[in-house]
Scaffold this active site. Structure first.
Site, PDB file in Angstrom:
ATOM      1  N   SER A   4      -1.574  14.711  -5.286  1.00 52.19           N
ATOM      2  CA  SER A   4      -0.430  14.968  -6.441  1.00 52.19           C
ATOM      3  C   SER A   4       0.947  15.377  -5.823  1.00 52.19           C
ATOM      4  O   SER A   4       1.878  15.744  -6.525  1.00 52.19           O
ATOM      5  CB  SER A   4      -1.009  16.237  -7.384  1.00 52.19           C
ATOM      6  N   HIS A  57      -4.930  22.832  -1.971  1.00 50.90           N
ATOM      7  CA  HIS A  57      -5.152  22.328  -3.318  1.00 50.90           C
ATOM      8  C   HIS A  57      -5.998  23.025  -4.256  1.00 50.90           C
ATOM      9  O   HIS A  57      -6.614  22.475  -5.477  1.00 50.90           O
ATOM     10  CB  HIS A  57      -6.113  20.915  -2.991  1.00 50.90           C
ATOM     11  N   SER A  84      -5.741   7.915  -6.937  1.00 50.44           N
ATOM     12  CA  SER A  84      -5.442   8.450  -5.384  1.00 50.44           C
ATOM     13  C   SER A  84      -6.401   8.890  -4.557  1.00 50.44           C
ATOM     14  O   SER A  84      -6.592   8.842  -3.533  1.00 50.44           O
ATOM     15  CB  SER A  84      -4.098   9.093  -5.351  1.00 50.44           C
ATOM     16  N   MET A 179       9.188   9.218   4.837  1.00 51.61           N
ATOM     17  CA  MET A 179       7.733  10.049   5.124  1.00 51.61           C
ATOM     18  C   MET A 179       6.869   8.841   5.464  1.00 51.61           C
ATOM     19  O   MET A 179       5.617   9.264   5.895  1.00 51.61           O
ATOM     20  CB  MET A 179       7.385  10.845   3.829  1.00 51.61           C
TER      21      MET A 179
HETATM   22  P1  A3P Z   1      -0.827   7.754  -3.356  1.00 54.28           P
HETATM   23  O1  A3P Z   1      -2.180   7.756  -2.940  1.00 54.28           O
HETATM   24  O2  A3P Z   1      -0.921   7.304  -5.024  1.00 54.28           O
HETATM   25  O3  A3P Z   1       0.120   7.029  -2.804  1.00 54.28           O
HETATM   26  P2  A3P Z   1      -1.065  15.095  -1.529  1.00 54.28           P
HETATM   27  O4  A3P Z   1      -0.062  15.435  -0.286  1.00 54.28           O
HETATM   28  O5  A3P Z   1      -1.250  16.251  -2.613  1.00 54.28           O
HETATM   29  O6  A3P Z   1      -2.639  14.591  -1.248  1.00 54.28           O
HETATM   30  O7  A3P Z   1      -0.592  13.828  -2.265  1.00 54.28           O
HETATM   31  C1  A3P Z   1      -0.709  12.314  -1.797  1.00 54.28           C
HETATM   32  C2  A3P Z   1      -0.188  11.564  -2.941  1.00 54.28           C
HETATM   33  O8  A3P Z   1       1.499  11.815  -2.743  1.00 54.28           O
HETATM   34  C3  A3P Z   1      -0.270  10.157  -2.398  1.00 54.28           C
HETATM   35  O9  A3P Z   1      -0.133   9.120  -3.590  1.00 54.28           O
HETATM   36  C4  A3P Z   1       1.017   9.997  -1.455  1.00 54.28           C
HETATM   37  O10 A3P Z   1       1.681   8.616  -1.355  1.00 54.28           O
HETATM   38  C5  A3P Z   1       2.042  10.708  -2.338  1.00 54.28           C
HETATM   39  N1  A3P Z   1       3.507  11.047  -1.673  1.00 54.28           N
HETATM   40  C6  A3P Z   1       3.582  11.617  -0.406  1.00 54.28           C
HETATM   41  N2  A3P Z   1       4.807  11.597  -0.267  1.00 54.28           N
HETATM   42  C7  A3P Z   1       5.511  11.213  -0.929  1.00 54.28           C
HETATM   43  C8  A3P Z   1       6.865  10.747  -1.405  1.00 54.28           C
HETATM   44  N3  A3P Z   1       7.834  11.281  -0.235  1.00 54.28           N
HETATM   45  N4  A3P Z   1       7.225  10.155  -2.401  1.00 54.28           N
HETATM   46  C9  A3P Z   1       6.445   9.768  -3.194  1.00 54.28           C
HETATM   47  N5  A3P Z   1       4.983   9.912  -3.102  1.00 54.28           N
HETATM   48  C10 A3P Z   1       4.711  10.715  -2.105  1.00 54.28           C
END
Ligand code: A3P
Length: 250
Positions: A4, A57, A84, A179
């Site tokens: 998220s 989480h 995701s 990133m």
């Molecule tokens: P997706 O799998 O839809 O690409 P978490 O860190 O809570 O596990 O969340 C991972 C999700 O956040 C992934 O989504 C990832 O690509 C997205 N994410 C991480 N860094 C991001 C950024 N700088 N901008 C947009 N989404 C980002």
């Protein structure tokens, strides 16, 4: 909540506390200041460098509460979160549900049977506490829409003053493209999950609406109905994603 934007928020908090330093300017410093509770355990927390942030989480109600701690809760619409999360578990051989077809996973998700439990319990629990002074409630899609305003909210919440220049710098070093940079994305994945994770799994696609690539119309409608049921009677929550075109019928 998993998948998220937690890692994204972690990078924003790090750069905010470190006056614009990027997470990869000194990756060891970033690691020392950002333990992941589920991965590094209490030892990681006890030995962390301060100031820093602890990523988890887990639902708010089961993590320790401290009156001097500040809690930032990041939530993402359930359709993209589920999608995701599924794509993520598929990258980790042997982990729960990594061999399940999406249809099976989706049913488990709706039934609250996936890792970290029921999405709606998780969300409603945090929602009920979102106005407490040491809680900041942030919506993933809002970070995507206007990262600068989220950086300002985070800085105010953490009592950090930021110039416009620093806000620009933080927006740059926490942008998706920055990133996603393969080398550091790989290191982010390693930090969170050791060697088991495929590179680039943490920062993957970062889109609103990726659920459309996986979820059938019928599944989408079932999630619409579940969302409607879970947020019934709560006008603010039931309209949280209105501008992002996620739910068909509310
Ligand atoms: P997706 O799998 O839809 O690409 P978490 O860190 O809570 O596990 O969340 C991972 C999700 O956040 C992934 O989504 C990832 O690509 C997205 N994410 C991480 N860094 C991001 C950024 N700088 N901008 C947009 N989404 C980002």
């Amino acid at each position: 909540m998993p998948r998220s934007g937690t890692t994204w928020m972690e990078a924003i908090v790090y750069s905010t506390l470190q006056k614009g330093r990027a997470f990869d300017d000194d990756f060891d410093d970033f690691l020392a200041r950002t333990p992941f509770l589920e991965q590094h355990g209490s030892q990681g927390i006890e030995t962390m460098r301060q100031p820093g942030s602890i990523k988890t989480h887990l639902p708010l109600n089961i993590i320790p509460q401290h009156p001097q701690a500040k809690y930032i809760y990041v939530v993402r619409n359930p359709k993209d979160m589920c999608t995701s999360f599924y794509r993520f578990v598929r990258t980790i051989p042997g982990v729960a549900h990594s061999d399940d077809p999406f249809d099976t996973y989706f049913d488990l998700f709706l039934g609250g049977q996936v890792t970290y439990g029921d999405y709606f319990d998780h969300l409603l629990q945090a929602w009920s506490r979102k106005n407490e002074p040491n809680i900041l409630f942030v919506v993933y899609e809002d970070i995507k829409k206007d990262i600068r305003s989220v950086i300002r909210r985070v800085a105010t919440f953490l009592d950090v003053e930021l110039s416009d220049e620093l806000i620009e710098r933080i927006a740059l070093v926490t942008s998706f493209d920055y990133m996603k940079n393969a080398k550091y994305n790989e290191r982010l994945s390693e930090k969170n999950h050791g060697h088991i994770l495929q590179p680039r799994a943490v920062v993957r696609k970062g889109e609103i609406g990726d659920w459309r690539t996986l979820m059938s119309e019928e599944q989408s409608r079932r999630l619409d109905a579940r969302f409607k049921e879970a947020t019934h009677g709560n006008q603010e929550l039931s309209t949280l994603w209105d501008e992002y075109n996620i739910f068909e019928d509310k």
